[in-house]
Write a protein that holds these residues in place. Sequence first.
Motif, PDB file in Angstrom:
ATOM      1  N   MET A 100      -7.193   4.314   4.813  1.00  0.00           N
ATOM      2  CA  MET A 100      -8.407   3.572   5.334  1.00  0.00           C
ATOM      3  C   MET A 100      -8.461   2.316   4.867  1.00  0.00           C
ATOM      4  O   MET A 100      -9.094   1.341   5.641  1.00  0.00           O
ATOM      5  N   SER A 101      -7.957   1.881   3.728  1.00  0.00           N
ATOM      6  CA  SER A 101      -8.002   0.324   3.395  1.00  0.00           C
ATOM      7  C   SER A 101      -7.273  -0.460   4.189  1.00  0.00           C
ATOM      8  O   SER A 101      -7.487  -1.400   4.578  1.00  0.00           O
ATOM      9  N   PHE A 119      -5.520   9.076   1.740  1.00  0.00           N
ATOM     10  CA  PHE A 119      -6.652   8.780   2.744  1.00  0.00           C
ATOM     11  C   PHE A 119      -7.269   7.459   2.389  1.00  0.00           C
ATOM     12  O   PHE A 119      -7.537   6.622   3.228  1.00  0.00           O
ATOM     13  N   TRP A 120      -7.359   7.268   0.814  1.00  0.00           N
ATOM     14  CA  TRP A 120      -8.040   6.028   0.698  1.00  0.00           C
ATOM     15  C   TRP A 120      -7.187   4.717   1.146  1.00  0.00           C
ATOM     16  O   TRP A 120      -7.855   3.867   1.673  1.00  0.00           O
ATOM     17  N   TYR A 121      -5.882   4.979   0.706  1.00  0.00           N
ATOM     18  CA  TYR A 121      -4.974   3.641   1.010  1.00  0.00           C
ATOM     19  C   TYR A 121      -4.791   3.518   2.747  1.00  0.00           C
ATOM     20  O   TYR A 121      -4.832   2.309   3.036  1.00  0.00           O
ATOM     21  N   PHE A 153      -6.241  12.538  -1.794  1.00  0.00           N
ATOM     22  CA  PHE A 153      -7.129  11.506  -1.507  1.00  0.00           C
ATOM     23  C   PHE A 153      -6.824  10.340  -1.687  1.00  0.00           C
ATOM     24  O   PHE A 153      -7.400   9.344  -0.740  1.00  0.00           O
ATOM     25  N   GLU A 154      -5.628   9.926  -2.446  1.00  0.00           N
ATOM     26  CA  GLU A 154      -5.306   8.431  -2.453  1.00  0.00           C
ATOM     27  C   GLU A 154      -4.837   7.929  -1.316  1.00  0.00           C
ATOM     28  O   GLU A 154      -4.790   6.807  -0.681  1.00  0.00           O
ATOM     29  N   TYR A 188       0.895  -1.287  -0.013  1.00  0.00           N
ATOM     30  CA  TYR A 188       0.166   0.080  -0.007  1.00  0.00           C
ATOM     31  C   TYR A 188       0.752   1.263   0.001  1.00  0.00           C
ATOM     32  O   TYR A 188       0.505   2.351  -0.609  1.00  0.00           O
TER      33      TYR A 188
END
Length: 131
Positions: free
Chosen positions: A107-108, A103-105, A100-101, A76
Motif C-alpha cells: 500500500m505504501s 500489505f503495508w509496504y 501484514f507487513e 520496499y
Amino acid sequence: MGGMLTNPDKHVQLAAGMLLIFAGQALNYATFKALGAKGVYYGYEFGYHVVSNEMLHNTARVSCFPYNLNINDPQYWGVVMCIFGIYLAVGASSFLIPVFELFWYTMSMQVFENERGRRWAAAIYSHRKLN
C-alpha cells in the motif's frame, strides 16, 4: 526438543530464510548506493536536490542495479524479503505479521511511489523549513 540448528529437517528452512535476508539486504544496500541518503530518505519531498551517481552523468532516471531488475521500488521489496526471511529462519509458527507487513509496504508503494502520492507528500512537507 531441538532448535533450528539441531534439527536437520529445518536446515533448508534456515537456509531459505538466510537467503531471503541476504537478498533483501542486497536490494536495500544497492538502493542506498544508487540514490544516496537523501534519495532514499525522501529528501526530494523535504526540498533537497537529490542527485544519484547516474544523474551526475546526465541519465534522466536511475537505471543501475537494482533498478535494472525491472521491479518497482526495490528498497520496499528488500525490506519485505528481510521480514519474511527472519520469520522463516527462526521457524516462526505464524506468518501473520509478515503478511501484514507485505500489505503495508504494498500500500505504501501504491500511495507514495507514484506521481499523485509524491504531490500529496510534497504538500504535507511543504511547510517545513530546511537548514
